[in-house]
Scaffold this active site. Structure first.
Site, mmCIF file in Angstrom:
data_model
loop_
_atom_site.group_PDB
_atom_site.id
_atom_site.type_symbol
_atom_site.label_atom_id
_atom_site.label_comp_id
_atom_site.label_asym_id
_atom_site.label_seq_id
_atom_site.Cartn_x
_atom_site.Cartn_y
_atom_site.Cartn_z
ATOM 1 N N CYS A 70 1.174 -1.145 -0.172
ATOM 2 C CA CYS A 70 -0.216 -0.086 -0.190
ATOM 3 C C CYS A 70 0.782 1.502 -0.159
ATOM 4 C CB CYS A 70 -0.764 -0.229 1.087
ATOM 5 S SG CYS A 70 -1.268 -1.324 1.928
ATOM 6 N N ARG A 126 5.008 -0.223 -6.215
ATOM 7 C CA ARG A 126 5.429 -1.057 -4.599
ATOM 8 C C ARG A 126 4.477 -1.984 -5.533
ATOM 9 N NH1 ARG A 126 6.620 2.388 0.079
ATOM 10 N NH2 ARG A 126 4.736 0.491 1.580
ATOM 11 N N TRP A 164 -3.261 -2.968 -2.078
ATOM 12 C CA TRP A 164 -2.256 -4.086 -2.035
ATOM 13 C C TRP A 164 -3.245 -4.896 -0.882
ATOM 14 C CZ3 TRP A 164 0.744 -8.178 -0.268
ATOM 15 C CH2 TRP A 164 1.289 -8.422 -1.209
ATOM 16 N N ASN A 197 -1.701 2.088 6.152
ATOM 17 C CA ASN A 197 -0.416 1.156 5.659
ATOM 18 C C ASN A 197 -0.970 -0.091 6.253
ATOM 19 O OD1 ASN A 197 -0.579 1.740 3.235
ATOM 20 N ND2 ASN A 197 1.664 2.382 3.669
ATOM 21 N N GLY A 198 0.108 -0.559 6.496
ATOM 22 C CA GLY A 198 -0.024 -2.118 8.050
ATOM 23 C C GLY A 198 -1.200 -3.255 8.736
ATOM 24 N N GLU A 254 18.452 -23.809 -2.604
ATOM 25 C CA GLU A 254 17.608 -22.244 -2.615
ATOM 26 C C GLU A 254 18.677 -21.270 -3.159
ATOM 27 O OE1 GLU A 254 15.552 -20.690 -3.514
ATOM 28 O OE2 GLU A 254 15.815 -18.710 -2.963
ATOM 29 N N LYS A 304 19.580 -19.572 -6.160
ATOM 30 C CA LYS A 304 19.156 -17.665 -6.333
ATOM 31 C C LYS A 304 21.201 -17.372 -6.964
ATOM 32 C CE LYS A 304 16.932 -16.643 -5.101
ATOM 33 N NZ LYS A 304 15.451 -16.596 -4.802
ATOM 34 N N GLU A 311 20.985 -17.625 -10.830
ATOM 35 C CA GLU A 311 19.647 -16.619 -11.416
ATOM 36 C C GLU A 311 20.801 -15.756 -11.658
ATOM 37 O OE1 GLU A 311 16.885 -16.498 -8.618
ATOM 38 O OE2 GLU A 311 15.149 -15.797 -10.303
ATOM 39 N N HIS A 368 29.455 -39.991 -4.264
ATOM 40 C CA HIS A 368 28.774 -41.251 -5.286
ATOM 41 C C HIS A 368 28.627 -40.953 -6.342
ATOM 42 C CE1 HIS A 368 27.497 -44.146 -1.604
ATOM 43 N NE2 HIS A 368 26.970 -42.342 -1.493
ATOM 44 N N LYS A 411 9.768 -12.578 -14.174
ATOM 45 C CA LYS A 411 8.608 -12.598 -12.576
ATOM 46 C C LYS A 411 8.304 -13.835 -12.633
ATOM 47 C CE LYS A 411 9.179 -11.597 -7.880
ATOM 48 N NZ LYS A 411 10.085 -11.749 -7.322
HETATM 49 O O1 M6R Z 1 5.285 -16.763 -8.300
HETATM 50 P P1 M6R Z 1 5.733 -18.342 -8.168
HETATM 51 O O2 M6R Z 1 6.639 -18.103 -6.734
HETATM 52 O O3 M6R Z 1 5.394 -19.014 -8.300
HETATM 53 O O4 M6R Z 1 7.345 -18.220 -8.654
HETATM 54 C C1 M6R Z 1 7.436 -19.617 -9.017
HETATM 55 C C2 M6R Z 1 9.302 -19.692 -9.539
HETATM 56 O O5 M6R Z 1 9.137 -18.623 -11.311
HETATM 57 C C3 M6R Z 1 10.146 -17.875 -8.317
HETATM 58 O O6 M6R Z 1 9.951 -19.156 -7.419
HETATM 59 C C4 M6R Z 1 11.383 -18.544 -9.186
HETATM 60 O O7 M6R Z 1 12.287 -19.487 -8.927
HETATM 61 C C5 M6R Z 1 12.255 -17.513 -8.866
HETATM 62 N N1 M6R Z 1 12.852 -16.147 -9.547
HETATM 63 C C6 M6R Z 1 13.231 -17.537 -7.998
HETATM 64 O O8 M6R Z 1 14.017 -16.653 -7.679
#
Ligand code: M6R
Length: 609
Positions: free
Chosen positions: A2, A27, A74, A100-101, A482, A486, A489, A505, A604
């Site tokens: 928001c 935002r 939001w 907001n909040g 993860e 990251k 990516e 292995h 995204k």
């Molecule tokens: O919007 P979602 O959480 O469903 O998206 C899933 C993946 O596309 C997302 O987590 C992607 O792996 C990220 N870019 C990783 O940082």
């Protein structure tokens, strides 16, 4: 998340509010509205969807006046709709509020006000504030707001107007940002600096527990108890792009730093005041339905899938229900065994990922109950699931997911505890112990963030390599998966995450002189085993960066460089240990000169199969 804008001056406030709200569009929001004091009194105009919808409404019915408040919402409490949009008013329409909040005790306040004859029209927590202020008003808006704030718990920023004192704009900050812009013959409020930057660069930054009274002629700052405060003006010399990122160089870094708030907001009202119970009113399953769950499938993509891997450990350990994890793009093609006793949990930040949505539909077609963990109220996943736990991380703009992932972890902790308390698989003391540790996480994250420079130095070493490995055992393995995603990516460095015991292995063949290995070892019961695996890679020339819990002196003896995260409950370590891995990826990407927020080839939200 928001956005708030407010104006008092001599110009047409409607235009200033709309322009300010446009500066906050980055935002994310799903509805917008303004309230302006006009010659016909306090008038409100609101519209679901983009600001253009509100502009078109105002084009047909302008609100002329020189004092007003505006908001982009939001959705959190209640779906995106005209009626749930801010500003909210009381029954007399004489008081108007943007917020907001989250007001944590809004249900109790609402019941109290209903008993006194107040009629509510929206599903929001915010509407309670306008009614509460109206009920406490006795000729002084500042005093009424102060009295109302004393009754409210939670985190909030407010802008308040009343028709009875049409030259006054009141602003409040309690753990949700709010700034005051100071002009000549005009003053402003904003939830972020960009909202007002076009009009003034002189601001007061409100601290928690402070409020302000704005008129055309000046600004008075005071505490919520009414003690006046004197403060130097802050001159903003950022450009608008830097201001959108709150002074951070990238959205990803900003979002990494927003995690303590995201943790607090996601836990918020869901932790009972007693500290011994989780309250998940959004989960509509009866105790009988929960008792009938035979197995759980957690289905998601990418980072959300990795959150689900932690979720498996949490649910199995706390609630003793067997859990399977599936990548959503595989799920419906493997003919999963889904029965009405299967609880399917889909996890998605955006709530729009095509594969996750398809998995949800397949699960429903097979008769399972579907619970969604998502960051976007009103998203497709949220609309189609039976139960929804919203992660209150706020909009995530960087492609690389950070605060959404950790908020998903918090959601799994809450869900695991909720299932355990319903099933009786953990006693009250064990649940209270985890809750107490959960509450301490935000401050522990802050402590890690304060050591970012140490991680930056490690990242700069790593950035010179083209290959590296992550290893971990148990829940640490889920976290290194993860960490590796990251890094790939956004830095484009090839990395692989391995269950530490699995290296020998096959993969051990790839370990050669100088290759970086990041070893995560937070689990006491697995520590010795992980140390053996670290020694295996060290013996073959690897340079090992160890991440361990503070207080463990052994790690430093076996690795080349160490980083300690604060100690916590063993199940909660992922919510801390992932933070240095996020920072590592960020700084490695930076060192390589990449576009951190928009990595190549990625989007995204992936809305295609
Ligand atoms: O919007 P979602 O959480 O469903 O998206 C899933 C993946 O596309 C997302 O987590 C992607 O792996 C990220 N870019 C990783 O940082």
């Amino acid at each position: 998340m928001c956005g708030i804008v407010g104006y008092v001056g001599k110009r047409n406030s409607q235009n200033i509010l709309i322009e300010g709200l446009k500066k906050l569009e980055y935002r994310g929001y799903d509805s917008a509205g303004v309230a302006v004091y006009t010659t016909n009194g306090l008038k409100v105009s609101k519209a679901k969807g983009r600001l253009a919808n509100l502009e078109s409404k105002l084009g047909d019915a302008p609100l002329d006046g020189t004092i007003g408040i505006g908001h982009t919402r939001w959705a959190t409490h209640g779906k995106p709709s005209d009626v749930n949009s801010h500003p909210h008013t009381d029954n007399s329409q004489k008081f108007s509020v943007v917020h907001n909040g989250i007001i944590e005790n809004y249900i109790a306040l609402k019941e109290e006000l209903i008993a006194k004859g107040h009629v509510f029209v929206s599903e929001t927590d915010t509407e309670v504030i306008s009614h509460l202020i109206a009920s406490l008003y006795d000729g002084d808006i500042v005093k009424a707001v102060q009295a109302a704030v004393q009754r409210m718990t939670g985190a909030f920023a407010l802008g308040v107007l009343t028709e009875y004192e049409p030259d006054k704009l009141v602003a409040v900050r309690l753990q949700s940002p709010l700034i005051i812009g100071v002009g000549e013959g005009e003053n402003f409020i904003g939830s972020d600096i960009p909202a007002i930057l076009e009009y003034t660069r002189n601001v007061y930054i409100l601290n928690d527990g402070e409020m302000a009274l704005l008129t055309r002629d000046g600004v008075e700052l005071m505490t919520l108890e009414g003690n006046f405060i004197s403060r130097e003006l802050f001159h903003v010399d950022w450009d608008i792009v830097t201001a959108e990122k709150a002074g951070f160089d990238h959205f990803m870094l900003k979002e990494i730093h927003e995690q303590p708030k995201a943790y607090r907001d996601t836990m918020g009202v869901r932790l009972d005041a007693s500290g011994r119970k989780v309250v998940l009113t959004e989960v509509g399953m009866t105790p009988e339905q929960i008792r009938s769950i035979r197995n759980v499938h957690i289905v998601a993509c990418g980072t959300a899938y990795h959150a689900g891997l932690v979720g498996k450990t949490v649910i199995e350990k706390l609630a003793r229900i067997p859990v399977e994890n599936d990548v959503a793009s595989e799920y419906r093609y493997r003919s999963p065994i889904i029965t009405p006793e299967t609880l399917v949990i889909v996890v998605s930040q955006s709530g729009e990922t095509a594969d996750t949505l398809a998995a949800l539909r397949e699960a429903k077609r097979c008769g399972a109950r579907v619970l969604a963990i998502t960051n976007v109220v009103g998203s497709s996943v949220a609309r189609e699931a039976d139960d929804v736990i919203v992660t209150w991380a706020g909009p995530e703009i960087a492609v690389a997911s950070t605060k959404a992932y950790t908020s998903q972890l918090i959601a799994f902790y809450l869900l695991g505890l909720y299932l355990a308390q319903t099933l009786g698989t953990q006693d009250e003391a064990a649940i209270a112990e985890v809750i107490a540790e959960l509450k301490e996480l935000p401050e522990k994250v802050e402590a890690i963030l304060a050591q970012s420079e140490t991680i930056k130095e490690i990242a700069e070493q790593i950035a010179t390599h083209d290959n590296l490995f992550f290893i971990g055992r148990g829940v640490d393995y889920a976290v290194v998966l993860e960490g590796s995603l990251k890094l790939k990516e956004i830095s484009y460095i090839h990395s692989e995450a391995y269950a530490a015991g699995e290296l020998k292995h096959g993969t051990l063949a790839l370990i050669e002189e100088g290759i970086p290995v990041i070893a995560l070892a937070t689990q006491h019961d697995l520590f010795e085993k992980t140390v053996s695996n670290i020694k295996e890679v060290k013996a073959r020339g690897a340079h090992v960066f160890g991440i361990h819990e503070a207080g463990n002196e052994e790690m430093a003896k076996v690795v080349d460089q160490v980083f300690a995260v604060p100690a916590t409950h063993p199940l909660l370590t992922p919510a801390l240990s992932v933070i240095p891995l996020q920072l590592l990826s960020y700084y490695a990407s930076l060192a390589r000169g990449n576009d951190v927020d928009k990595p190549r080839n990625l989007a995204k939200s992936v809305t295609v199969e």
